[in-house]
Design a protein around this motif. Structure first.
Motif, PDB file in Angstrom:
ATOM      1  N   VAL A  69      -2.147 -19.047   4.896  1.00 34.72           N
ATOM      2  CA  VAL A  69      -1.295 -18.713   3.754  1.00 34.72           C
ATOM      3  C   VAL A  69      -2.070 -17.878   2.742  1.00 34.72           C
ATOM      4  O   VAL A  69      -1.517 -16.948   2.137  1.00 34.72           O
ATOM      5  CB  VAL A  69      -0.721 -19.988   3.110  1.00 34.72           C
ATOM      6  N   TYR A  73      -0.778 -14.411   1.542  1.00 35.66           N
ATOM      7  CA  TYR A  73      -0.587 -14.189   0.111  1.00 35.66           C
ATOM      8  C   TYR A  73      -1.313 -12.926  -0.334  1.00 35.66           C
ATOM      9  O   TYR A  73      -0.774 -12.097  -1.076  1.00 35.66           O
ATOM     10  CB  TYR A  73      -1.098 -15.402  -0.669  1.00 35.66           C
ATOM     11  N   MET A  78       4.564 -13.293   2.285  1.00 35.58           N
ATOM     12  CA  MET A  78       4.781 -14.731   2.172  1.00 35.58           C
ATOM     13  C   MET A  78       5.879 -15.236   3.105  1.00 35.58           C
ATOM     14  O   MET A  78       5.990 -16.432   3.351  1.00 35.58           O
ATOM     15  CB  MET A  78       5.100 -15.088   0.728  1.00 35.58           C
ATOM     16  N   ILE A 153      -1.640 -20.129  -2.216  1.00 33.30           N
ATOM     17  CA  ILE A 153      -0.974 -19.199  -3.133  1.00 33.30           C
ATOM     18  C   ILE A 153      -1.601 -19.250  -4.526  1.00 33.30           C
ATOM     19  O   ILE A 153      -0.967 -18.890  -5.520  1.00 33.30           O
ATOM     20  CB  ILE A 153       0.546 -19.480  -3.221  1.00 33.30           C
ATOM     21  N   TYR A 219      10.076 -18.167  -3.530  1.00 33.58           N
ATOM     22  CA  TYR A 219       9.748 -17.814  -2.145  1.00 33.58           C
ATOM     23  C   TYR A 219      10.888 -18.066  -1.151  1.00 33.58           C
ATOM     24  O   TYR A 219      10.698 -17.847   0.048  1.00 33.58           O
ATOM     25  CB  TYR A 219       8.509 -18.597  -1.692  1.00 33.58           C
ATOM     26  N   GLN A 298      -7.845 -14.457   0.821  1.00 27.32           N
ATOM     27  CA  GLN A 298      -7.006 -13.485   0.121  1.00 27.32           C
ATOM     28  C   GLN A 298      -7.590 -12.084   0.181  1.00 27.32           C
ATOM     29  O   GLN A 298      -6.855 -11.100   0.363  1.00 27.32           O
ATOM     30  CB  GLN A 298      -6.801 -13.927  -1.328  1.00 27.32           C
TER      31      GLN A 298
END
Length: 454
Positions: A69, A73, A78, A153, A219, A298
């Motif tokens: 995730v 992100y 997403m 996130i 989301y 990320q």
């Protein structure tokens, strides 16, 4: 650099509070139950190790959701992150049902395996407590998946708040149900286990609300998600590797506890007190490790692998400074801290000595967590599984046996073996992190790997 440090702290501090709340809860619960005697301290401590093994087997789901995730992100995709989270939640429900059945039918046999002798009374005293802890773990598996999503996130505050609420409930009900306070029934050790179940149920309910209600407008969480076989295989594979990596570490700690258990109930109680105190360092190490996973993942998602390497390093530096300060406090106040748990001089004197041994050596446990977190962020899960298994089975367990029994160093030998293992493990993952070919690091997808090669 200053900007990165602020970002790291903004993510790490809530995680520190979250993990610290778990540690403080464990500490307070051990103190509350500890008033019942050394045997009850041993039951709770051994049960904690057993539950860590149960959690480790299935923790890979949460770790996998966390790093996947985070990458999604960072990449701004997403929809894929939500799809992956749904798959992990389905798997967590199935695993929770399995854990429930293990608790119902195997708790007594597991305790008898740990028990040094029947005269010790560990299995007879702790059977019901361990059963209820397994039931609580069935909720905790799904909770960890939700927390992995929130952290992916960049929302480390939601897990913090939910952890504080859940753990406050555990403390409240441990006190009231164990001793029959505030109108509650006096249930003894069983009440302490029931308190954990109540707290875990509250925590899961909070996750369900935040995920399906609070985050839906942002989301579209409740949108229909199509089953994806390729993604399911990816998540099963990654969670399996990360789960087995954690299990290799936890089963080594389980065998470590078996060895210490052969030294008697007072040695086992001192060991559990020392481990509980040292978890004050373990939890912040976990928090900075989780931060490294988030930030590295990320940056990989954004297509900036060199930035990912840099932020992983900065996270490790900040975490190490924190552990050095904490270690100094633990070293100076080792005996007063140990005496909080018990009035038995045989227990608190040995526990204090073990705390002093590990106060500064825990920096290597920190390195292990920081750089393992960074490697998770790039999806280098195969290495983590291999190194954890090799060092656990071929270094930690044999060395513990040699130092504890063959050389006769007893508890001190066991702890020297523990920190030798953590030192080698921490250095190994740090070397792997810096020898990775960062220019070739890519996002993890269902049809190709993401990590660079040494």
């Amino acid at each position: 650099m200053l900007k990165n440090w602020k970002m790291i702290l903004s993510l790490a501090i809530p995680s520190i509070i979250s993990f610290a709340s778990m540690t403080v809860t464990g500490t307070i619960n051990l103190i509350i139950v500890g008033q019942l005697g050394a045997l009850f301290i041993a039951v709770v401590g051994v049960s904690n190790i057993i539950m860590y093994n149960a959690w480790a087997l299935f923790s890979g789901l949460g770790h996998t959701v966390n790093y996947l995730v985070a990458q999604n992100y960072g990449a701004g995709d997403m929809k894929k992150g939500i799809e992956r989270t749904y798959i992990a939640l389905y798997l967590s429900a199935a695993m929770g049902a399995l854990v429930f059945l293990v608790g119902m039918f195997a708790a007594d046999d597991i305790l008898r395996l740990v028990e040094g002798s029947q005269e010790m009374g560990l299995a007879e005293t702790g059977k019901q407590y361990l059963e209820i802890r397994f039931f609580a773990m069935a909720f905790g598996i799904s909770t960890f998946v939700f927390h992995g999503f929130f952290r992916g996130i960049e929302d480390t505050k939601t897990p913090m708040v939910l952890s504080i609420i859940s753990n406050a409930a555990i403390i409240f009900f441990t006190y009231t149900l164990t001793y029959g306070k505030l109108g509650m029934p006096q249930l003894g050790l069983f009440g302490a286990g029931l308190a954990v179940l109540i707290g875990e149920a509250i925590g899961l309910a909070g996750c369900l609300y935040c995920y399906f209600i609070k985050l839906h407008p942002v989301y579209r969480i409740r949108s229909k998600v199509r089953f994806n076989r390729a993604e399911s295989r990816l998540i099963l594979g990654e969670s399996g590797k990360l789960g087995m990596q954690e299990f290799a570490l936890s089963i080594s700690m389980f065998v470590f506890t078996l060895f210490v258990g052969r030294l008697g109930d007072k040695a086992l109680a001192a060991n559990e007190v020392a481990l509980n105190v040292m978890s004050l360092g373990f939890m912040p190490a976990f928090a900075f490790g989780a931060t490294a996973t988030i930030l590295v993942g990320q940056e990989v998602g954004r297509g900036n692998p060199l930035a990912a390497r840099r932020v992983g390093t900065e996270t490790a530096v900040m975490g190490s400074l924190f552990l050095l300060l904490l270690g100094a406090v633990e070293f100076v106040f080792a005996e007063p801290i140990a005496r909080i748990y018990t009035n038995d001089p045989h227990v608190y004197e040995l526990a204090a000595f073990l705390i002093k041994i590990s106060a500064f050596l825990q920096i290597f446990d920190g390195l292990l967590n920081y750089y393992a977190g960074g490697l998770r962020g790039i999806g280098d899960t195969t290495f983590l599984l291999r190194i954890s298994s090799i060092l656990g089975w071929f270094l930690f367990i044999p060395l513990t046996y040699v130092l504890t029994f063959m050389l006769g160093w007893k508890s001190v030998g066991a702890w020297l073996a523990l920190y030798t293992f953590l030192t080698v493990f921490g250095l190994a993952v740090m070397i792997r992190f810096y020898k990775t070919d960062w220019m070739n690091v890519r996002m993890k997808t269902a049809d190709k790997p993401s990590a660079g090669h040494v």
